[in-house]
Scaffold this active site. Sequence first.
Site, mmCIF file in Angstrom:
data_model
loop_
_atom_site.group_PDB
_atom_site.id
_atom_site.type_symbol
_atom_site.label_atom_id
_atom_site.label_comp_id
_atom_site.label_asym_id
_atom_site.label_seq_id
_atom_site.Cartn_x
_atom_site.Cartn_y
_atom_site.Cartn_z
ATOM 1 N N GLU A 30 16.900 -6.458 28.057
ATOM 2 C CA GLU A 30 16.699 -5.637 27.516
ATOM 3 C C GLU A 30 18.501 -5.345 26.804
ATOM 4 O O GLU A 30 18.789 -5.333 27.358
ATOM 5 C CB GLU A 30 15.909 -4.397 26.602
ATOM 6 C CG GLU A 30 16.141 -3.654 27.694
ATOM 7 C CD GLU A 30 15.828 -2.427 27.414
ATOM 8 O OE1 GLU A 30 16.351 -1.550 25.887
ATOM 9 O OE2 GLU A 30 14.982 -1.048 27.497
ATOM 10 N N VAL A 44 11.953 -3.010 24.844
ATOM 11 C CA VAL A 44 10.460 -3.699 25.661
ATOM 12 C C VAL A 44 9.833 -4.442 25.549
ATOM 13 O O VAL A 44 10.093 -5.219 25.530
ATOM 14 C CB VAL A 44 9.629 -2.825 26.528
ATOM 15 C CG1 VAL A 44 9.308 -2.302 27.477
ATOM 16 C CG2 VAL A 44 11.467 -1.603 27.959
ATOM 17 N N ASP A 87 2.625 9.580 17.957
ATOM 18 C CA ASP A 87 3.692 8.827 18.225
ATOM 19 C C ASP A 87 3.319 8.274 19.938
ATOM 20 O O ASP A 87 3.472 8.957 21.035
ATOM 21 C CB ASP A 87 4.669 9.882 18.443
ATOM 22 C CG ASP A 87 6.058 9.195 18.547
ATOM 23 O OD1 ASP A 87 6.047 7.538 18.835
ATOM 24 O OD2 ASP A 87 7.236 9.852 18.310
ATOM 25 N N ALA A 103 4.876 0.938 20.939
ATOM 26 C CA ALA A 103 4.523 -0.024 21.150
ATOM 27 C C ALA A 103 4.583 -1.489 22.601
ATOM 28 O O ALA A 103 3.591 -2.105 23.191
ATOM 29 C CB ALA A 103 5.109 -1.639 20.079
ATOM 30 N N LYS A 130 9.807 6.482 30.766
ATOM 31 C CA LYS A 130 10.510 7.837 30.548
ATOM 32 C C LYS A 130 9.622 9.185 31.252
ATOM 33 O O LYS A 130 9.284 9.736 30.252
ATOM 34 C CB LYS A 130 11.275 7.754 28.722
ATOM 35 C CG LYS A 130 12.218 6.067 29.317
ATOM 36 C CD LYS A 130 12.737 5.821 27.475
ATOM 37 C CE LYS A 130 13.729 4.787 28.084
ATOM 38 N NZ LYS A 130 12.907 3.964 27.604
#
EC number: 4.2.1.70
Length: 300
Positions: free
Chosen positions: A24, A105, A137, A140, A158
């Site tokens: 990424e 990602v 929240d 995606a 994370k």
Amino acid sequence: MTLLSYTPEIAEARTRGLPIVALESTIITHGMPWPKNKEMAQQVEADIRAAGAIPATIAVMDSQIHIGLSAAQLDRLAQTPDALKLSRADLAVALATGRTGATTVAATMICAARAGIEVFATGGIGGVHRGAEHSFDISADLQELAQTRVTVVAAGAKAILDLPKTLEVLETLGVPVIAYSQDALPAFWSRDSGLKAPLRMDQPAQIAASHRMRAQLGLPGGQLVANPIPAVDELPASMLAPLIETALREAEAQGISAKGVTPFLLRRIFELTQGASLAANIALVRNNARLAAEIARALA
């Protein structure tokens, strides 16, 4: 104009069927400061080559999806302060309007799949944010894992996220969550989140075989390989917990939301740990890149 642009190295690797690992670019533009971001990107690419695979850093520049970046393109991207943070929702807009964008990602998975790349190494995936029952929240990344057939190697989600809820959503979406060589689910900077991983595999060849079997079964989506940070580099979860809570309170007080939350929290944790989180971040990304290269070699 063709949508995908390959460096000569990637074009040759695709022709010869060599193992390729996607990378990424959001970590470059939104995860680390200049020039550390460029140095990290170069080191990760070197790690993949040393492990016998070809690195393909992905980004959107000049109305094309670049599969692999030249040295000049990497230098330019690393110094683009206003690069868009691209996910599934805004990838097409960035291409249509000629904006420079770094892939998250989700967007990296989309681009890798179009390029025929089956393995992708990152730091940590996005997931369910704390307080999502009020803010809704949810990254995606989770939905992308459920529908795009790419194996993603990360150090878990994370640590700033709601990890139990993230794991629950992945289960609901049918995404295999595979801890590598341990039973515990890692938590980004820490080896143990306190949660047991649903699945465990100890060999890259097993992970590659599972990837192939999903395709034979006609199952959509990829796999999440949760690769723990090396023990020598980890930051204890007990040390991080109060710092994460402090950063979360500050984000809420400042009204930071949506795509701004993760970069803010990572920056504040970097400050609160006096740079230790950045060193750990680099270590875990490099560790994931090496494992991804082994999986890519097994697939090739």
